[in-house]
Design a protein around this motif. Structure first.
Motif, PDB file in Angstrom:
ATOM      1  N   VAL A 194     -21.828  18.796  14.757  1.00 20.95           N
ATOM      2  CA  VAL A 194     -20.751  17.834  15.021  1.00 20.95           C
ATOM      3  C   VAL A 194     -21.341  16.549  15.602  1.00 20.95           C
ATOM      4  N   LYS A 195     -22.223  16.701  16.571  1.00 20.06           N
ATOM      5  CA  LYS A 195     -22.851  15.517  17.180  1.00 20.06           C
ATOM      6  C   LYS A 195     -23.633  14.727  16.128  1.00 20.06           C
ATOM      7  N   ASP A 196     -24.394  15.412  15.297  1.00 20.16           N
ATOM      8  CA  ASP A 196     -25.180  14.733  14.271  1.00 20.16           C
ATOM      9  C   ASP A 196     -24.273  13.971  13.313  1.00 20.16           C
ATOM     10  N   ALA A 197     -23.147  14.586  12.938  1.00 22.38           N
ATOM     11  CA  ALA A 197     -22.196  13.916  12.043  1.00 22.38           C
ATOM     12  C   ALA A 197     -21.634  12.662  12.693  1.00 22.38           C
ATOM     13  N   MET A 198     -21.306  12.766  13.988  1.00 23.47           N
ATOM     14  CA  MET A 198     -20.753  11.608  14.698  1.00 23.47           C
ATOM     15  C   MET A 198     -21.769  10.478  14.826  1.00 23.47           C
TER      16      MET A 198
END
Length: 333
Positions: A213-217
């Motif tokens: 999720v963090k990487d996508a954001m």
């Protein structure tokens, strides 16, 4: 102090990101005060609604096995047992949004929650709209948004987004969840293409680890929220800490969160054309320090909530202290 934490969302091996903010919150409280915590998970998501009915018996049994000073319930119907059993200890409850905000198909959930909160000493809610509903039933209510880990959700030093030819827009949740309003999201995506943005893709934040999720954001260009109802959405805070622009419908406390934050916009309506125009405008703007601006709003950091909870929990064993909450003021007699 001994606390029984009762929740329907908490990290587990099969769902390591579920309710992780609750786990982090209570761990932060333990850094503030001497607190022993037992977690009682009502796994209604994976095991079905029958888990809530079972809890009517299993939670009182747990309370009879060990002497607790207080309980803290997360999510309204997790406190179903309080309709049948009222332990003579302090009872805290945190409501998260769709457990108290009626948007149609959650009618029974809201109806039950309203019955339960009559039996709670102090209710925490996420925004003013929720407070207005709760205070008609229980005057002991405070606004306290759940905090987010700003250290984890952060760009690494010297970070640069991955090179890509298309704009990437994030949908904040699972398309299967009606309350997240995926049909409107798709309508906005089609409309923004009609406005001339052709090179645009989207990604749904579902079935991902926290790191994913963090990487996508960190590598997306905008997060578009189209939800029917929200409390104080964690995903918005996480995105802001990741320097990600936001476009949102007017829901929950998102307008308060985004006030004064560059490249972030809240629509006046749920109109697809208005949202598409705001999205197009955001994608055309140059970089701005979103994270830096949001970091000044301390009330959304997990440390803020944990310190408030620590103070409340510390008052439990003060036998000469009676807590009354009137409006936003806390009175100690």
């Amino acid at each position: 102090m001994k606390l029984l934490l009762i929740t329907n969302m908490y990290p587990a091996p099969e769902q390591p990101s579920s309710g992780v903010f609750i786990k982090e919150q209570i761990e932060d409280v333990q850094n503030e005060i001497d607190l022993e915590v037992d977690v009682f998970l009502i796994d209604g998501i994976n095991r079905g609604k029958f888990e809530y009915l079972k809890s009517i018996f299993t939670i009182p049994y747990q309370l009879s096995r060990k002497k607790y000073d207080a309980i803290h319930v997360h999510y309204g119907i997790s406190g179903l047992f309080l309709l049948f059993f009222r332990p003579k200890i302090k009872k805290f409850m945190t409501l998260h949004g769709c457990d108290i905000q009626d948007w149609g198909s959650n009618f029974w959930n809201v109806w039950i929650t309203k019955k339960i909160i009559k039996n709670v000493d102090l209710v925490y809610v996420q925004n003013q709209k929720m407070k207005s509903v709760v205070e008609k039933i229980n005057p002991n209510v405070e606004i306290m948004p759940c905090g987010t880990n700003s250290s984890f959700f952060a760009p690494p030093p010297n970070f640069n987004k991955k090179a890509k030819s298309d704009f990437l827009i994030l949908f904040p949740g699972s398309p299967k969840r009606t309350v997240k309003n995926y049909p409107l999201f798709l309508e906005v995506m089609r409309t923004v293409e009609e406005l001339g943005i052709q090179n645009i893709q989207h990604l749904c934040l579902e079935n991902m680890s926290r790191e994913q999720v963090k990487d996508a954001m960190l590598n997306a260009d905008c997060l578009l929220m189209t939800s029917i109802s929200e409390g104080s959405p964690q995903v918005i805070k996480e995105a802001l800490y990741c320097d990600l622009p936001i476009v949102s419908v007017p829901v929950g406390d998102v307008a308060d969160m985004l006030a004064g934050i560059p490249k972030c916009k809240v629509a006046n309506t749920f109109d697809k054309l208005e949202l598409a125009r705001l999205l197009k405008s955001t994608l055309s703007e140059d970089y701005a320090p979103i994270r830096e601006s949001f970091m000044t709003k301390n009330q959304y950091n997990n440390q803020y909530a944990s310190k408030r909870l620590a103070r409340r929990y510390s008052e439990v064993n003060d036998r000469e202290t009676t807590l009354r909450v009137i409006g936003n003021k806390s009175l100690v007699e």
